[in-house]
Design an enzyme around this catalytic site. Structure first.
Site, mmCIF file in Angstrom:
data_model
loop_
_atom_site.group_PDB
_atom_site.id
_atom_site.type_symbol
_atom_site.label_atom_id
_atom_site.label_comp_id
_atom_site.label_asym_id
_atom_site.label_seq_id
_atom_site.Cartn_x
_atom_site.Cartn_y
_atom_site.Cartn_z
ATOM 1 N N GLY A 36 0.796 -1.224 0.000
ATOM 2 C CA GLY A 36 0.000 0.000 0.000
ATOM 3 C C GLY A 36 0.827 1.271 0.000
ATOM 4 O O GLY A 36 0.275 2.370 -0.017
ATOM 5 N N GLY A 38 2.647 2.353 -2.396
ATOM 6 C CA GLY A 38 2.578 2.980 -3.712
ATOM 7 C C GLY A 38 3.670 2.549 -4.670
ATOM 8 O O GLY A 38 3.946 3.232 -5.658
ATOM 9 N N LYS A 39 4.276 1.412 -4.410
ATOM 10 C CA LYS A 39 5.387 0.926 -5.248
ATOM 11 C C LYS A 39 4.960 0.725 -6.702
ATOM 12 O O LYS A 39 5.617 1.211 -7.612
ATOM 13 C CB LYS A 39 5.944 -0.395 -4.691
ATOM 14 C CG LYS A 39 6.505 -0.284 -3.279
ATOM 15 C CD LYS A 39 6.967 -1.624 -2.748
ATOM 16 C CE LYS A 39 5.862 -2.658 -2.643
ATOM 17 N NZ LYS A 39 4.774 -2.282 -1.696
ATOM 18 N N SER A 107 9.542 -7.037 -0.849
ATOM 19 C CA SER A 107 10.900 -7.527 -0.549
ATOM 20 C C SER A 107 11.333 -7.098 0.850
ATOM 21 O O SER A 107 12.199 -6.252 1.010
ATOM 22 C CB SER A 107 11.908 -7.077 -1.607
ATOM 23 O OG SER A 107 11.824 -5.707 -1.906
#
Length: 198
Positions: A36, A38-39, A107
């Site tokens: 969440g 915003g990647k 990750s």
């Protein structure tokens, strides 16, 4: 052992030749952060800008990759490590192909991110920490995952029941709960220009 019968075959066209033809260097932009944060939004917005500039780029998105290449992997620590290992190897191929690859993956473990960094040459791995408070991520909750995690429906959820190890010295930090997508993209583009990647 099977590995003894596998021999690396060098390609005729080198990475440097592909980069020269493309007019830019190739690199991995590794977007990491909480769910969440915003990647994916940021990676896609950046790719849109790169595409407009005529650059060769591609987005590898965490959810999308789990529909194919990493289908069948769960979210245990071991599966998360394997997920990132595979993506690292794929991203390395993109770099060899002369492409700027934007990878959007939580990750959560520093060791896994460092392992990918070590797959490529110095300067070809750019860690982009999409920093966002847990509170802001939970408030956004675009996929409803935090709500499920808080209800105990999702075990081993990063930030709730599984740890997220913040990057110690990322090349780029964007604060997605304070900056707009456009401002964040500009920060990354500026970094790429400063490092003569673009």
């Amino acid at each position: 052992m099977t590995e003894n019968n596998i021999v690396w075959h060098d390609t005729t066209i080198k990475k440097e030749e592909r980069q020269e033809r493309n007019g830019h260097k190739s690199t991995i932009l590794w977007f990491t952060g909480l769910s969440g944060a915003g990647k994916s939004t940021l990676a896609n917005a950046l790719e849109q800008q790169l595409f407009k500039q005529g650059k060769n780029s591609y987005v590898l998105d965490g959810d999308n990759v789990r529909h194919g290449l990493n289908k069948g992997l769960g979210f245990s620590d071991e599966d998360r490590k394997e997920n990132i290992r595979r993506i690292g190897e794929v991203a390395k191929l993109f770099v060899d192909a002369g492409t700027i690859v934007c990878t959007a993956f939580i990750s959560p473990f520093k060791e896994d991110r460092d392992r990918v960094r070590n797959l490529v040459e110095e300067g070809e791995f750019i860690e982009v920490y999409v920093r966002c408070s847990l509170e802001a991520c939970e408030e956004r909750d675009p996929k409803g995952l935090y709500k499920k995690a808080r209800a105990g429906e999702i075990p081993e959820f990063t930030g709730i029941s599984s740890p997220y190890e913040e990057p110690e010295s990322p090349e780029v930090i964007v604060d997605s709960d304070k900056q707009t997508v456009e401002e964040s993209v500009e920060i990354i583009i500026s970094y790429l220009q400063e490092k003569n990647i673009l």
